[in-house]
Design a protein around this motif. Structure first.
Motif, mmCIF file in Angstrom:
data_model
loop_
_atom_site.group_PDB
_atom_site.id
_atom_site.type_symbol
_atom_site.label_atom_id
_atom_site.label_comp_id
_atom_site.label_asym_id
_atom_site.label_seq_id
_atom_site.Cartn_x
_atom_site.Cartn_y
_atom_site.Cartn_z
ATOM 1 N N THR A 309 -2.659 -108.568 18.653
ATOM 2 C CA THR A 309 -1.721 -109.332 17.822
ATOM 3 C C THR A 309 -1.930 -109.003 16.348
ATOM 4 N N GLN A 310 -0.914 -109.316 15.564
ATOM 5 C CA GLN A 310 -0.972 -109.227 14.116
ATOM 6 C C GLN A 310 -0.431 -110.527 13.543
ATOM 7 N N VAL A 311 -0.950 -110.932 12.395
ATOM 8 C CA VAL A 311 -0.475 -112.135 11.724
ATOM 9 C C VAL A 311 0.003 -111.758 10.331
ATOM 10 N N ILE A 312 1.221 -112.188 10.003
ATOM 11 C CA ILE A 312 1.750 -112.025 8.652
ATOM 12 C C ILE A 312 1.644 -113.385 7.966
ATOM 13 N N SER A 313 0.934 -113.402 6.839
ATOM 14 C CA SER A 313 0.650 -114.648 6.147
ATOM 15 C C SER A 313 1.257 -114.610 4.751
ATOM 16 N N GLY A 314 2.117 -115.575 4.432
ATOM 17 C CA GLY A 314 2.793 -115.601 3.144
ATOM 18 C C GLY A 314 2.474 -116.845 2.347
ATOM 19 N N HIS A 315 2.516 -116.694 1.016
ATOM 20 C CA HIS A 315 2.316 -117.823 0.121
ATOM 21 C C HIS A 315 3.450 -117.842 -0.901
ATOM 22 N N GLY A 316 3.813 -119.042 -1.378
ATOM 23 C CA GLY A 316 4.835 -119.144 -2.411
ATOM 24 C C GLY A 316 6.175 -118.654 -1.923
ATOM 25 N N THR A 317 6.796 -117.783 -2.697
ATOM 26 C CA THR A 317 8.111 -117.258 -2.317
ATOM 27 C C THR A 317 8.051 -116.470 -1.019
ATOM 28 N N ASN A 318 6.920 -115.855 -0.728
ATOM 29 C CA ASN A 318 6.792 -115.118 0.532
ATOM 30 C C ASN A 318 6.654 -116.058 1.726
ATOM 31 N N ALA A 319 6.063 -117.225 1.509
ATOM 32 C CA ALA A 319 6.042 -118.232 2.577
ATOM 33 C C ALA A 319 7.457 -118.745 2.831
ATOM 34 N N ALA A 320 8.191 -118.970 1.738
ATOM 35 C CA ALA A 320 9.578 -119.441 1.882
ATOM 36 C C ALA A 320 10.433 -118.424 2.627
ATOM 37 N N ALA A 321 10.153 -117.126 2.400
ATOM 38 C CA ALA A 321 10.930 -116.076 3.062
ATOM 39 C C ALA A 321 10.707 -116.063 4.564
ATOM 40 N N LEU A 322 9.598 -116.649 5.013
ATOM 41 C CA LEU A 322 9.304 -116.694 6.449
ATOM 42 C C LEU A 322 9.770 -117.994 7.101
ATOM 43 N N ALA A 323 10.388 -118.883 6.310
ATOM 44 C CA ALA A 323 10.708 -120.231 6.805
ATOM 45 C C ALA A 323 11.654 -120.243 7.989
ATOM 46 N N ASN A 324 12.566 -119.308 8.065
ATOM 47 C CA ASN A 324 13.559 -119.305 9.154
ATOM 48 C C ASN A 324 13.160 -118.447 10.349
ATOM 49 N N VAL A 325 11.954 -117.883 10.317
ATOM 50 C CA VAL A 325 11.494 -117.067 11.438
ATOM 51 C C VAL A 325 11.111 -117.981 12.610
ATOM 52 N N ARG A 326 11.550 -117.616 13.801
ATOM 53 C CA ARG A 326 11.299 -118.431 14.990
ATOM 54 C C ARG A 326 10.590 -117.612 16.074
ATOM 55 N N VAL A 327 9.923 -118.321 16.959
ATOM 56 C CA VAL A 327 9.295 -117.663 18.122
ATOM 57 C C VAL A 327 10.362 -116.910 18.901
ATOM 58 N N GLY A 328 10.053 -115.677 19.261
ATOM 59 C CA GLY A 328 10.983 -114.815 19.980
ATOM 60 C C GLY A 328 11.732 -113.844 19.103
ATOM 61 N N ASP A 329 11.759 -114.084 17.767
ATOM 62 C CA ASP A 329 12.442 -113.152 16.859
ATOM 63 C C ASP A 329 11.765 -111.782 16.870
ATOM 64 N N LYS A 330 12.592 -110.770 16.623
ATOM 65 C CA LYS A 330 12.060 -109.424 16.445
ATOM 66 C C LYS A 330 11.576 -109.258 15.005
ATOM 67 N N VAL A 331 10.382 -108.687 14.840
ATOM 68 C CA VAL A 331 9.843 -108.375 13.520
ATOM 69 C C VAL A 331 9.191 -107.000 13.608
ATOM 70 N N SER A 332 9.578 -106.105 12.701
ATOM 71 C CA SER A 332 8.994 -104.757 12.698
ATOM 72 C C SER A 332 8.249 -104.514 11.398
ATOM 73 N N ILE A 333 7.210 -103.703 11.490
ATOM 74 C CA ILE A 333 6.378 -103.373 10.330
ATOM 75 C C ILE A 333 6.397 -101.860 10.151
ATOM 76 N N ALA A 334 6.759 -101.400 8.947
ATOM 77 C CA ALA A 334 6.757 -99.969 8.620
ATOM 78 C C ALA A 334 5.689 -99.722 7.573
ATOM 79 N N GLU A 335 4.868 -98.703 7.814
ATOM 80 C CA GLU A 335 3.769 -98.400 6.907
ATOM 81 C C GLU A 335 3.715 -96.907 6.604
#
Length: 463
Positions: A309-335
């Motif tokens: 597993t991976q955990v994305i942790s946000g604070h402030g405006t980045n926490a707010a940006a994650l507010a509408n994310v729900r279990v089951g949503d697709k999330v991709s990470i590009a590096e």
């Protein structure tokens, strides 16, 4: 017997040098200089000087068959030198005779632009003692001289066909924290190990670290480092991490850190190599991802991190940006690490600055924004270099003690060139510099004891 107490005399036998040089011009002058580790004599000419050296006890005689000279007896005020005499010999030659107060080692070599012959009489014992650690892996203790100063150095040489490879590891057991290279290397049964990437006081890794294809630490600032894909190794510059998180509604967020403390307005990615949990407080929002899908959402902080597993942790405006994310949503990470080589590599160990590039000294302290306390002055050093034939060199040089002056970064580059490196990069140094062979620390850390660090680099068996 302790290798470090043995005194070698290899130079006395190694310096019968007869270079293939054309007829030389007259010797114009003889100069001398005295440094803590050596006495230097320099013969100036307008062309290369042909010579032959022979040493008999305390007499060093250098025949100069095609270079005329006036009779001279310069005064060298050093207790190691009794007398120096340059005089004509035969029709077109001359002879330099150096009478020593004690039997010393020496080295003779040519320099150009302008042409001159240099004779170094060492006031220290030049030592090179090696032992094989495994097939294709050698450890060497060196007591040497560079720019007139004594240094003590510790070198691992790893043949490209050896059954060992250099990989990073957490000195703390996790990639956010501090621990001892010697303890962790012994626990893992490593053949040898050194300190590696820079870190902050709380164990925050400063630099890109990747092992077995997984990124454990990131840095958005471009720095140089060592990379490997298991077959090919390289020292490359401008390794810089860029990571984005794409949410199911199409929005993209920029990652600011990996496996480190979350700070204000931050967006940090945690994976299983960090710790069992994120160690965050409740003032943020976290989402857990497995196989590209959100499996948990929390505002409680300190979310657990299970293998896979991976955990994305946000604070402030980045926490707010994650507010509408729900279990089951697709999330991709590009590096990306800013280069195809680094992206494809299975191992990346970030450091800096670059020291050597294609056999040339290229110290990039300014370009890589290296802090002044690292970029300036002499200090203990840790570095990695690669020879043209693919041999890996891992070097630690002591400093800040009476037996070893340490090196500037430019001197470190020069010394790695002397050892045969073609490309090289600096790692964290100072009190962090340590080399462990087996279960033993072989160098003398300048703090008087081993310093706790974040990242080590060790010789692991190839899979």
């Amino acid at each position: 017997m302790n290798l470090h107490k043995l005194c070698g005399v290899f130079l006395a036998a190694a310096c019968y040098i007869i270079p293939a040089v054309a007829s030389a011009a007259p010797i114009e002058s003889i100069r001398s200089s005295i440094s803590p580790a050596r006495v230097r004599l320099v013969l100036d000419s307008k062309e290369a000087i042909k010579y032959k050296a022979e040493k008999d006890g305390k007499e060093l005689i250098i025949e100069l068959p095609e270079s005329t000279a006036k009779k001279q007896q310069p005064a060298v005020k050093d207790p190691f030198i009794k007398k120096v005499r340059l005089e004509p010999e035969g029709k077109n030659g001359s002879r330099l005779q150096i009478t020593l107060a004690k039997d010393c080692q020496y080295k003779i070599y040519q320099l150009t632009s302008p042409d001159r012959l240099v004779i170094d009489i060492f006031r220290i014992n030049i030592i090179s003692q090696s032992r094989q650690l495994a097939k294709g892996v050698t450890y060497t203790y060196l007591q040497d001289e560079l720019n007139g100063k004594q240094i003590q150095a510790y070198l691992l040489s790893v043949d490209k066909k050896a059954d060992y490879e250099l990989r990073p590891f957490s000195a703390a057991g996790s990639y956010n924290g501090r621990g001892y290279v010697s303890k962790t290397a012994a626990a893992r049964g490593l053949l040898a190990a050194v300190n590696a990437s820079y870190f902050d006081s709380d164990g925050w890794v400063i630099g890109v670290v990747k092992d077995r294809g997984e990124i454990y630490a990131m840095d958005a600032a471009p720095h140089s480092g060592y990379i490997s894909d298991g077959k090919k190794q390289a020292i490359i510059k401008d390794i810089a991490y860029t990571g984005t998180v794409k949410l199911s509604d199409g929005r993209q967020l920029t990652l600011k850190g990996i496996n480190r403390a979350r700070i204000a307005e931050d967006l940090v990615l945690f994976n299983e190599y960090y710790a069992p949990s994120t160690r965050t407080n409740q003032y943020g929002r976290e989402i857990k991802i497995r196989n590209g899908r959100v499996v948990a959402v929390s505002t409680a902080g300190n979310m657990s991190i299970e293998p896979g597993t991976q955990v994305i942790s946000g604070h402030g405006t980045n926490a707010a940006a994650l507010a509408n994310v729900r279990v089951g949503d697709k999330v991709s990470i590009a590096e990306t690490l800013g280069s195809e080589e680094a992206d494809k590599a299975t191992v990346v160990i970030g450091g800096g600055p670059l020291l050597l590039e294609n056999g040339r000294v290229e110290v990039r302290s300014k370009e890589e924004n290296i802090a002044p306390d690292i970029a300036r002055g002499r200090a203990p050093r840790t570095a990695v270099g690669l020879k043209k034939d693919g041999t890996l060199l891992v070097l630690v040089v002591d400093g800040r003690n009476g037996n070893s002056s340490g090196l500037t970064l430019a001197e470190l580059a020069q010394y790695l060139l002397r050892l045969g490196a073609r490309d090289a990069v600096n790692f964290d140094g100072g009190g962090s510099s340590v080399m462990v062979v087996g279960k033993n620390i072989v160098n003398r850390p300048s703090d008087g004891r081993e310093r706790a660090v974040s990242i080590g680099a060790g010789l692991f068996p190839r899979n």
